[in-house]
Design a protein around this motif. Structure first.
Motif, PDB file in Angstrom:
ATOM      1  N   MET A 144       0.850  -1.211   0.000  1.00  0.00           N
ATOM      2  CA  MET A 144       0.000   0.000   0.000  1.00  0.00           C
ATOM      3  C   MET A 144       0.875   1.246   0.000  1.00  0.00           C
ATOM      4  O   MET A 144       0.626   2.189  -0.747  1.00  0.00           O
ATOM      5  CB  MET A 144      -0.939  -0.001   1.211  1.00  0.00           C
ATOM      6  CG  MET A 144      -2.108  -0.939   1.034  1.00  0.00           C
ATOM      7  SD  MET A 144      -3.270  -1.012   2.435  1.00  0.00           S
ATOM      8  CE  MET A 144      -3.177   0.559   3.202  1.00  0.00           C
ATOM      9  N   THR A 145       1.917   1.255   0.817  1.00  0.00           N
ATOM     10  CA  THR A 145       2.840   2.389   0.885  1.00  0.00           C
ATOM     11  C   THR A 145       3.505   2.635  -0.470  1.00  0.00           C
ATOM     12  O   THR A 145       3.705   3.777  -0.869  1.00  0.00           O
ATOM     13  CB  THR A 145       3.926   2.138   1.955  1.00  0.00           C
ATOM     14  OG1 THR A 145       3.296   1.938   3.212  1.00  0.00           O
ATOM     15  CG2 THR A 145       4.900   3.287   2.053  1.00  0.00           C
ATOM     16  N   LEU A 146       3.838   1.562  -1.171  1.00  0.00           N
ATOM     17  CA  LEU A 146       4.501   1.681  -2.471  1.00  0.00           C
ATOM     18  C   LEU A 146       3.523   1.889  -3.633  1.00  0.00           C
ATOM     19  O   LEU A 146       3.941   2.006  -4.779  1.00  0.00           O
ATOM     20  CB  LEU A 146       5.342   0.422  -2.739  1.00  0.00           C
ATOM     21  CG  LEU A 146       6.529   0.207  -1.797  1.00  0.00           C
ATOM     22  CD1 LEU A 146       7.139  -1.176  -2.024  1.00  0.00           C
ATOM     23  CD2 LEU A 146       7.572   1.293  -1.972  1.00  0.00           C
ATOM     24  N   GLY A 147       2.230   1.904  -3.334  1.00  0.00           N
ATOM     25  CA  GLY A 147       1.227   2.106  -4.377  1.00  0.00           C
ATOM     26  C   GLY A 147       1.035   0.899  -5.276  1.00  0.00           C
ATOM     27  O   GLY A 147       0.705   1.030  -6.452  1.00  0.00           O
ATOM     28  N   MET A 148       1.243  -0.284  -4.722  1.00  0.00           N
ATOM     29  CA  MET A 148       1.109  -1.512  -5.504  1.00  0.00           C
ATOM     30  C   MET A 148      -0.127  -2.278  -5.063  1.00  0.00           C
ATOM     31  O   MET A 148      -0.583  -2.156  -3.932  1.00  0.00           O
ATOM     32  CB  MET A 148       2.358  -2.397  -5.326  1.00  0.00           C
ATOM     33  CG  MET A 148       3.614  -1.755  -5.839  1.00  0.00           C
ATOM     34  SD  MET A 148       5.036  -2.833  -5.553  1.00  0.00           S
ATOM     35  CE  MET A 148       6.365  -1.732  -5.997  1.00  0.00           C
ATOM     36  N   LYS A 149      -0.661  -3.057  -5.977  1.00  0.00           N
ATOM     37  CA  LYS A 149      -1.824  -3.882  -5.679  1.00  0.00           C
ATOM     38  C   LYS A 149      -1.386  -5.345  -5.628  1.00  0.00           C
ATOM     39  O   LYS A 149      -0.355  -5.709  -6.180  1.00  0.00           O
ATOM     40  CB  LYS A 149      -2.899  -3.696  -6.743  1.00  0.00           C
ATOM     41  CG  LYS A 149      -3.464  -2.289  -6.765  1.00  0.00           C
ATOM     42  CD  LYS A 149      -4.557  -2.163  -7.784  1.00  0.00           C
ATOM     43  CE  LYS A 149      -5.075  -0.725  -7.752  1.00  0.00           C
ATOM     44  NZ  LYS A 149      -6.167  -0.527  -8.671  1.00  0.00           N
ATOM     45  N   PHE A 150      -2.208  -6.172  -4.974  1.00  0.00           N
ATOM     46  CA  PHE A 150      -1.873  -7.591  -4.922  1.00  0.00           C
ATOM     47  C   PHE A 150      -3.135  -8.420  -4.795  1.00  0.00           C
ATOM     48  O   PHE A 150      -4.195  -7.924  -4.433  1.00  0.00           O
ATOM     49  CB  PHE A 150      -0.909  -7.882  -3.763  1.00  0.00           C
ATOM     50  CG  PHE A 150      -1.542  -7.858  -2.403  1.00  0.00           C
ATOM     51  CD1 PHE A 150      -1.870  -9.045  -1.758  1.00  0.00           C
ATOM     52  CD2 PHE A 150      -1.805  -6.651  -1.761  1.00  0.00           C
ATOM     53  CE1 PHE A 150      -2.443  -9.031  -0.502  1.00  0.00           C
ATOM     54  CE2 PHE A 150      -2.379  -6.630  -0.510  1.00  0.00           C
ATOM     55  CZ  PHE A 150      -2.701  -7.825   0.122  1.00  0.00           C
ATOM     56  N   GLU A 151      -2.994  -9.687  -5.147  1.00  0.00           N
ATOM     57  CA  GLU A 151      -4.079 -10.646  -4.950  1.00  0.00           C
ATOM     58  C   GLU A 151      -3.465 -11.946  -4.452  1.00  0.00           C
ATOM     59  O   GLU A 151      -2.323 -12.272  -4.759  1.00  0.00           O
ATOM     60  CB  GLU A 151      -4.884 -10.873  -6.223  1.00  0.00           C
ATOM     61  CG  GLU A 151      -4.114 -11.429  -7.388  1.00  0.00           C
ATOM     62  CD  GLU A 151      -4.948 -11.538  -8.662  1.00  0.00           C
ATOM     63  OE1 GLU A 151      -4.858 -12.582  -9.322  1.00  0.00           O
ATOM     64  OE2 GLU A 151      -5.665 -10.574  -8.991  1.00  0.00           O
TER      65      GLU A 151
END
Length: 169
Positions: free
Chosen positions: A136-143
């Motif tokens: 979240m801090t790095l602006g990345m998404k995940f699943e």
């Protein structure tokens, strides 16, 4: 046929610590019994004794190459590039098993912060507790996808799409 198999089993027991079998022709039941018993089987025309030194050198060389390959594989502690540009993969469990004492954070954080990528596939036995906040801090998404009991695949998606950055790194 049972008698041949039994005789071969007796021969393998009599050979003790020997693990290499060199003969003019080895096939059928003898081959099967030797292979199941863990023998390295080689065939050569002529007097087998003439080939023993050469065979031993080949086996030693092969084992050394395999050891080097394994060591190189074991020391890689960062995600590896896949065929598609910007896609990477890491089996976190395997890396940590081969490198005890290295945390998932030490393995993944430098990659996530410094390496341009589109997608990172992580196979792991649990989801690292720190990863959601970090992404979240790095602006990345995940699943997350459960592969089997105790095995997960985490796909991390980086939001940048700058082709030049991907190509130049």
């Amino acid at each position: 046929m049972g008698a041949v198999r039994e005789k071969m089993l007796m021969i393998t027991e009599d050979l003790g610590d020997c693990s290499i079998f060199l003969g003019k022709r080895v096939d059928g039941i003898p081959y099967s019994v030797l292979k199941k018993s863990g023998f390295v089987i080689a065939e050569a025309d002529g007097n087998p004794e003439e080939f023993l030194d050469e065979l031993m050198e080949m086996i030693i060389e092969s084992k050394e190459k395999e050891a080097k390959r394994r060591k190189a594989q074991d020391t890689v502690i960062e995600p590896i590039a896949l065929e598609k540009q910007g896609e990477y993969f890491i089996n976190l469990e395997r890396v940590q098993n081969n490198n005890p004492g290295i945390s998932s954070k030490k393995i993944l954080q430098p990659f996530l912060k410094n390496k341009p990528f589109r997608e990172l596939k992580i196979v792991c036995n649990h989801i690292p507790k720190w990863i959601e906040n970090e992404l979240m801090t790095l602006g990345m998404k995940f699943e997350v996808k459960k592969l089997t009991e105790g095995e997960f695949e985490v796909k991390v998606y980086n939001q940048f799409n700058d082709e030049k950055t991907l190509v130049n790194r």
